[in-house]
Design an enzyme around this catalytic site. Structure first.
Site, short mmCIF file in Angstrom:
data_model
loop_
_atom_site.label_atom_id
_atom_site.label_comp_id
_atom_site.label_asym_id
_atom_site.label_seq_id
_atom_site.Cartn_x
_atom_site.Cartn_y
_atom_site.Cartn_z
N CYS A 20 0.87 -1.19 0.00
CA CYS A 20 0.00 0.00 0.00
C CYS A 20 0.90 1.24 0.00
O CYS A 20 2.06 1.17 -0.42
CB CYS A 20 -0.99 -0.02 1.16
SG CYS A 20 -0.25 0.03 2.81
N ARG A 26 -3.54 -0.47 5.29
CA ARG A 26 -4.13 -1.54 4.47
C ARG A 26 -3.26 -2.77 4.31
O ARG A 26 -3.72 -3.89 4.56
CB ARG A 26 -4.50 -0.98 3.08
CG ARG A 26 -5.62 0.01 3.13
CD ARG A 26 -5.73 0.77 1.82
NE ARG A 26 -4.56 1.64 1.63
CZ ARG A 26 -4.28 2.30 0.53
NH1 ARG A 26 -5.09 2.19 -0.52
NH2 ARG A 26 -3.21 3.07 0.46
N ASP A 134 -8.05 3.89 0.60
CA ASP A 134 -7.15 4.37 1.65
C ASP A 134 -7.97 4.94 2.82
O ASP A 134 -8.69 5.92 2.65
CB ASP A 134 -6.25 5.45 1.05
CG ASP A 134 -5.15 5.90 2.00
OD1 ASP A 134 -5.24 5.59 3.21
OD2 ASP A 134 -4.21 6.55 1.54
P1 4NP Z 1 -1.92 2.87 4.02
O1 4NP Z 1 -2.52 4.28 4.53
O2 4NP Z 1 -1.32 3.14 2.66
O3 4NP Z 1 -3.12 1.98 3.92
O4 4NP Z 1 -0.92 2.42 5.05
C1 4NP Z 1 -1.74 5.43 4.60
C2 4NP Z 1 -0.91 5.63 5.69
C3 4NP Z 1 -0.16 6.78 5.77
C4 4NP Z 1 -0.23 7.74 4.77
C5 4NP Z 1 -1.06 7.52 3.68
C6 4NP Z 1 -1.81 6.36 3.60
N1 4NP Z 1 0.52 8.94 4.87
O5 4NP Z 1 0.37 9.82 4.00
O6 4NP Z 1 1.34 9.07 5.81
#
Ligand code: 4NP
Length: 175
Positions: A20, A26, A134
């Protein structure tokens, strides 16, 4: 109908990589759920599961507390996860690398024709081809939705694994 997983490169073993953006919501959720289901199916000695993020902001950090709470409430243990950033050496360990959304897939260079890099949601038995949205900037509902998609898709992956672990399932293309 959902897509098929590619054959293993080493007969009798299989490795699934999950990607992800941040590797705190995710893909770690999918890592914990799929690992748990692989263990329940008695396949943990033959199947490896790992996750990482295309971004490096959360390297070394535990899971987002909202993702961890959603997993804990559903009976999973989220405590061992630490954030990791994607690189090609990491990806080379896996028979298939599954991206959570279209942006993650594009960051990996796009879907590969041999199926070794594809969207996680291609294996979703209910909504084949869907992206895992997300949840980072949203509310608790988003984390529940992620868990639901991840659980049913992980069940479909675990159902497919015994067939892939049969010796005849290998193409031997790395042998
Ligand atoms: P993930 O969610 O891709 O599902 O882990 C996110 C976690 C952090 C960030 C973006 C999406 N961020 O911009 O820090």
């Amino acid at each position: 109908m959902s897509a098929a997983l590619p054959p293993p490169r080493t007969p009798g073993r299989y490795a699934v990589g999950l990607v992800c953006l941040g590797n705190i919501c995710r893909s770690p959720t999918a890592d914990v759920v799929l690992s748990g289901k692989v263990a329940e199916a008695g396949l943990a000695d033959r199947v490896e599961v790992g996750s990482c993020g295309t971004g490096g902001w959360h390297v070394g950090e535990p899971m987002d507390p909202r993702a961890a709470a959603t997993l804990s409430a559903a009976g999973y243990d989220p405590t061992r996860h630490r954030g990791r950033q994607y690189d090609e050496a990491w990806a080379a360990r896996f028979d298939v690398v599954l991206a959570m959304d279209a942006a993650n897939l594009a960051d990996l260079g796009g879907r590969r024709a041999d199926g070794r890099v594809m969207l996680f949601g291609e294996l979703d038995p209910v909504a084949p081809g869907s992206e895992v949205p997300d949840p980072y900037y949203g509310g608790a509902d988003g984390f529940e939705e992620v868990l639901e998609m991840v659980e049913r898709t992980s069940d479909a992956i675990v159902d497919a694994l015994p067939g892939l672990l049969e010796p005849t399932a290998s193409t031997g293309d790395d042998a």
